[in-house]
Design a protein around this motif. Structure first.
Motif, PDB file in Angstrom:
ATOM      1  N   VAL A   1       3.654  -4.639 -11.496  1.00 12.75           N
ATOM      2  CA  VAL A   1       5.104  -4.780 -11.378  1.00 12.75           C
ATOM      3  C   VAL A   1       5.742  -3.517 -10.816  1.00 12.75           C
ATOM      4  O   VAL A   1       6.759  -3.582 -10.120  1.00 12.75           O
ATOM      5  CB  VAL A   1       5.725  -5.146 -12.752  1.00 12.75           C
ATOM      6  CG1 VAL A   1       5.589  -4.004 -13.748  1.00 12.75           C
ATOM      7  CG2 VAL A   1       7.181  -5.544 -12.595  1.00 12.75           C
ATOM      8  N   ASP A   2       5.149  -2.360 -11.097  1.00  9.15           N
ATOM      9  CA  ASP A   2       5.665  -1.108 -10.531  1.00  9.15           C
ATOM     10  C   ASP A   2       5.518  -1.105  -9.009  1.00  9.15           C
ATOM     11  O   ASP A   2       6.421  -0.676  -8.284  1.00  9.15           O
ATOM     12  CB  ASP A   2       4.915   0.093 -11.110  1.00  9.15           C
ATOM     13  CG  ASP A   2       5.088   0.230 -12.612  1.00  9.15           C
ATOM     14  OD1 ASP A   2       6.179  -0.091 -13.104  1.00  9.15           O
ATOM     15  OD2 ASP A   2       4.127   0.657 -13.283  1.00  9.15           O
ATOM     16  N   VAL A   3       4.355  -1.564  -8.554  1.00 12.30           N
ATOM     17  CA  VAL A   3       4.065  -1.561  -7.115  1.00 12.30           C
ATOM     18  C   VAL A   3       4.960  -2.556  -6.385  1.00 12.30           C
ATOM     19  O   VAL A   3       5.553  -2.238  -5.348  1.00 12.30           O
ATOM     20  CB  VAL A   3       2.582  -1.892  -6.866  1.00 12.30           C
ATOM     21  CG1 VAL A   3       2.308  -1.995  -5.360  1.00 12.30           C
ATOM     22  CG2 VAL A   3       1.686  -0.835  -7.496  1.00 12.30           C
ATOM     23  N   THR A   4       5.059  -3.782  -6.923  1.00  6.67           N
ATOM     24  CA  THR A   4       5.869  -4.802  -6.238  1.00  6.67           C
ATOM     25  C   THR A   4       7.353  -4.441  -6.258  1.00  6.67           C
ATOM     26  O   THR A   4       8.070  -4.695  -5.285  1.00  6.67           O
ATOM     27  CB  THR A   4       5.651  -6.182  -6.883  1.00  6.67           C
ATOM     28  OG1 THR A   4       5.890  -6.103  -8.298  1.00  6.67           O
ATOM     29  CG2 THR A   4       4.238  -6.672  -6.632  1.00  6.67           C
ATOM     30  N   ALA A   5       7.807  -3.838  -7.361  1.00 11.30           N
ATOM     31  CA  ALA A   5       9.211  -3.411  -7.417  1.00 11.30           C
ATOM     32  C   ALA A   5       9.479  -2.318  -6.400  1.00 11.30           C
ATOM     33  O   ALA A   5      10.507  -2.324  -5.708  1.00 11.30           O
ATOM     34  CB  ALA A   5       9.553  -2.933  -8.821  1.00 11.30           C
ATOM     35  N   GLU A   6       8.553  -1.371  -6.273  1.00  9.90           N
ATOM     36  CA  GLU A   6       8.700  -0.281  -5.308  1.00  9.90           C
ATOM     37  C   GLU A   6       8.674  -0.823  -3.882  1.00  9.90           C
ATOM     38  O   GLU A   6       9.380  -0.319  -2.995  1.00  9.90           O
ATOM     39  CB  GLU A   6       7.585   0.743  -5.514  1.00  9.90           C
ATOM     40  CG  GLU A   6       7.619   1.935  -4.588  1.00  9.90           C
ATOM     41  CD  GLU A   6       8.762   2.898  -4.881  1.00  9.90           C
ATOM     42  OE1 GLU A   6       9.160   3.640  -3.969  1.00  9.90           O
ATOM     43  OE2 GLU A   6       9.263   2.896  -6.024  1.00  9.90           O
ATOM     44  N   ALA A   7       7.858  -1.867  -3.666  1.00 11.32           N
ATOM     45  CA  ALA A   7       7.741  -2.457  -2.328  1.00 11.32           C
ATOM     46  C   ALA A   7       8.888  -3.422  -2.023  1.00 11.32           C
ATOM     47  O   ALA A   7       9.108  -3.784  -0.864  1.00 11.32           O
ATOM     48  CB  ALA A   7       6.411  -3.190  -2.198  1.00 11.32           C
ATOM     49  N   GLY A   8       9.597  -3.856  -3.080  1.00 12.94           N
ATOM     50  CA  GLY A   8      10.694  -4.797  -2.873  1.00 12.94           C
ATOM     51  C   GLY A   8      10.234  -6.208  -2.602  1.00 12.94           C
ATOM     52  O   GLY A   8      10.862  -6.947  -1.838  1.00 12.94           O
TER      53      GLY A   8
ATOM     54  N   LYS B   1       0.822  -1.203   0.000  1.00 14.62           N
ATOM     55  CA  LYS B   1       0.000   0.000   0.000  1.00 14.62           C
ATOM     56  C   LYS B   1       0.863   1.263   0.000  1.00 14.62           C
ATOM     57  O   LYS B   1       0.571   2.228  -0.723  1.00 14.62           O
ATOM     58  CB  LYS B   1      -0.945  -0.009   1.214  1.00 14.62           C
ATOM     59  CG  LYS B   1      -2.078  -1.017   1.074  1.00 14.62           C
ATOM     60  CD  LYS B   1      -2.831  -1.230   2.376  1.00 14.62           C
ATOM     61  CE  LYS B   1      -3.577  -0.012   2.809  1.00 14.62           C
ATOM     62  NZ  LYS B   1      -4.407  -0.268   4.005  1.00 14.62           N
ATOM     63  N   SER B   2       1.913   1.263   0.787  1.00 13.44           N
ATOM     64  CA  SER B   2       2.821   2.411   0.811  1.00 13.44           C
ATOM     65  C   SER B   2       3.486   2.591  -0.550  1.00 13.44           C
ATOM     66  O   SER B   2       3.650   3.720  -1.035  1.00 13.44           O
ATOM     67  CB  SER B   2       3.895   2.225   1.891  1.00 13.44           C
ATOM     68  OG  SER B   2       3.317   2.216   3.182  1.00 13.44           O
ATOM     69  N   ALA B   3       3.874   1.465  -1.157  1.00  6.28           N
ATOM     70  CA  ALA B   3       4.498   1.532  -2.481  1.00  6.28           C
ATOM     71  C   ALA B   3       3.517   2.065  -3.512  1.00  6.28           C
ATOM     72  O   ALA B   3       3.875   2.882  -4.369  1.00  6.28           O
ATOM     73  CB  ALA B   3       4.993   0.140  -2.883  1.00  6.28           C
TER      74      ALA B   3
ATOM     75  N   VAL C   1       3.896   5.224  -6.064  1.00  4.01           N
ATOM     76  CA  VAL C   1       3.806   5.063  -7.522  1.00  4.01           C
ATOM     77  C   VAL C   1       2.707   5.944  -8.096  1.00  4.01           C
ATOM     78  O   VAL C   1       2.885   6.591  -9.132  1.00  4.01           O
ATOM     79  CB  VAL C   1       3.571   3.580  -7.894  1.00  4.01           C
ATOM     80  CG1 VAL C   1       3.309   3.444  -9.396  1.00  4.01           C
ATOM     81  CG2 VAL C   1       4.775   2.737  -7.495  1.00  4.01           C
ATOM     82  N   MET C   2       1.557   5.986  -7.422  1.00  2.94           N
ATOM     83  CA  MET C   2       0.462   6.833  -7.900  1.00  2.94           C
ATOM     84  C   MET C   2       0.853   8.301  -7.905  1.00  2.94           C
ATOM     85  O   MET C   2       0.463   9.059  -8.796  1.00  2.94           O
ATOM     86  CB  MET C   2      -0.795   6.615  -7.039  1.00  2.94           C
ATOM     87  CG  MET C   2      -1.623   5.434  -7.466  1.00  2.94           C
ATOM     88  SD  MET C   2      -3.241   5.374  -6.623  1.00  2.94           S
ATOM     89  CE  MET C   2      -2.762   4.629  -5.088  1.00  2.94           C
ATOM     90  N   GLU C   3       1.615   8.716  -6.920  1.00  3.23           N
ATOM     91  CA  GLU C   3       2.073  10.104  -6.864  1.00  3.23           C
ATOM     92  C   GLU C   3       2.949  10.418  -8.076  1.00  3.23           C
ATOM     93  O   GLU C   3       2.879  11.510  -8.640  1.00  3.23           O
ATOM     94  CB  GLU C   3       2.854  10.338  -5.572  1.00  3.23           C
ATOM     95  CG  GLU C   3       3.444  11.739  -5.426  1.00  3.23           C
ATOM     96  CD  GLU C   3       2.374  12.808  -5.320  1.00  3.23           C
ATOM     97  OE1 GLU C   3       2.466  13.797  -6.069  1.00  3.23           O
ATOM     98  OE2 GLU C   3       1.437  12.664  -4.520  1.00  3.23           O
ATOM     99  N   GLN C   4       3.719   9.452  -8.503  1.00  2.00           N
ATOM    100  CA  GLN C   4       4.662   9.669  -9.597  1.00  2.00           C
ATOM    101  C   GLN C   4       4.018   9.560 -10.980  1.00  2.00           C
ATOM    102  O   GLN C   4       4.280  10.394 -11.857  1.00  2.00           O
ATOM    103  CB  GLN C   4       5.809   8.655  -9.496  1.00  2.00           C
ATOM    104  CG  GLN C   4       6.658   8.816  -8.232  1.00  2.00           C
ATOM    105  CD  GLN C   4       7.529   7.604  -7.965  1.00  2.00           C
ATOM    106  OE1 GLN C   4       7.629   6.696  -8.795  1.00  2.00           O
ATOM    107  NE2 GLN C   4       8.145   7.572  -6.790  1.00  2.00           N
TER     108      GLN C   4
END
Length: 234
Positions: free
Chosen positions: A44-51, A26-28, A32-35
């Motif tokens: 994949v953007d969310v999971t990559a951001e979340a690690g 959720k934090s990721a 991502v939504m902000e960007q």
């Protein structure tokens, strides 16, 4: 055979790890939504951001839409913590009380303009979320409308009329915030205002519209000269 206590402990650990993973996603997603906005956001953007591994996403969320609704719903609900908003406001100080509420809204726009854009876009596309957003706005104003009969007893305002007045005044501020922080209207952003200046401006306009007088001059900085904006008496 594992004991009942051991099973309970394992379930608790699993649940705690699951909640931690959900929170990371959720934090990721918020970042991502902000960007890029939620229309361009990918799993994949969310999971990559979340690690975390991409395959783990569906362990916690049905799809991107459900994640988006939960993340933005949490973001909206934060603005209803009235006890936190007003904790340092002197009792009976209506200007400071209004300013405290407006600071919260202004900082949301100033610090997260991409998220605020997503909120408005999703409200246009999802009827249930639109209802949540409208209800949040109404609840933000209800603290004031409940007090208006006591503030203006001679006016004998109905509950509906009180809400209409508050909604009209607050709606003006919302329009300014959208055009300043999201649409970046050139005529508005020609000179940069910090969040405190913007919050003061919106509060002064709201205060003057409601009480038909200026706030205490010692509380004003950016808008101090507006005290001289008065209708000339004949």
């Amino acid at each position: 055979m594992a004991s009942a206590a051991a099973k309970k402990s394992a379930t608790t650990v699993k649940s705690a790890k699951g909640e931690k993973a959900r929170a990371k996603l959720k934090s990721a997603a918020l970042r991502v939504m902000e960007q890029v906005g939620y229309h361009k956001m990918r799993i994949v953007d969310v999971t990559a951001e979340a690690g975390v591994a991409s395959g783990l996403f569906y362990h916690y969320f049905k799809d991107l839409k459900s994640l988006t609704l939960e993340v933005l719903g949490d973001f909206v609900s934060h603005s209803l913590q009235l006890e936190d908003i007003e904790k340092d406001v002197p009792k009976g100080d209506w200007y400071e009380r209004m300013l405290a509420h407006n600071r919260l809204v202004v900082h949301s726009y100033a610090e997260r303009p991409g998220i605020m854009r997503c909120l408005l876009q999703l409200a246009d596309e999802d009827e249930d979320f639109s209802g949540l957003l409208r209800q949040n706005f109404i609840e933000q104003l209800s603290w004031l409308t409940r007090q208006m009969p006591k503030l203006f007893p001679e006016a004998a305002m109905s509950e509906h009329q009180s809400m209409m007045v508050a909604f009209t005044l607050a709606g003006t501020g919302e329009m300014v915030l959208r055009d300043y922080y999201i649409n970046r209207e050139p005529v508005l952003v020609a000179e940069a205002l910090d969040a405190e200046q913007m919050a003061e401006l919106i509060t002064v306009i709201f205060y003057r519209g409601l009480f038909l007088e200026n706030p205490p001059s010692e509380k004003l900085n950016y808008t101090a000269n507006l005290e001289k904006v008065r209708r000339r008496k004949n």
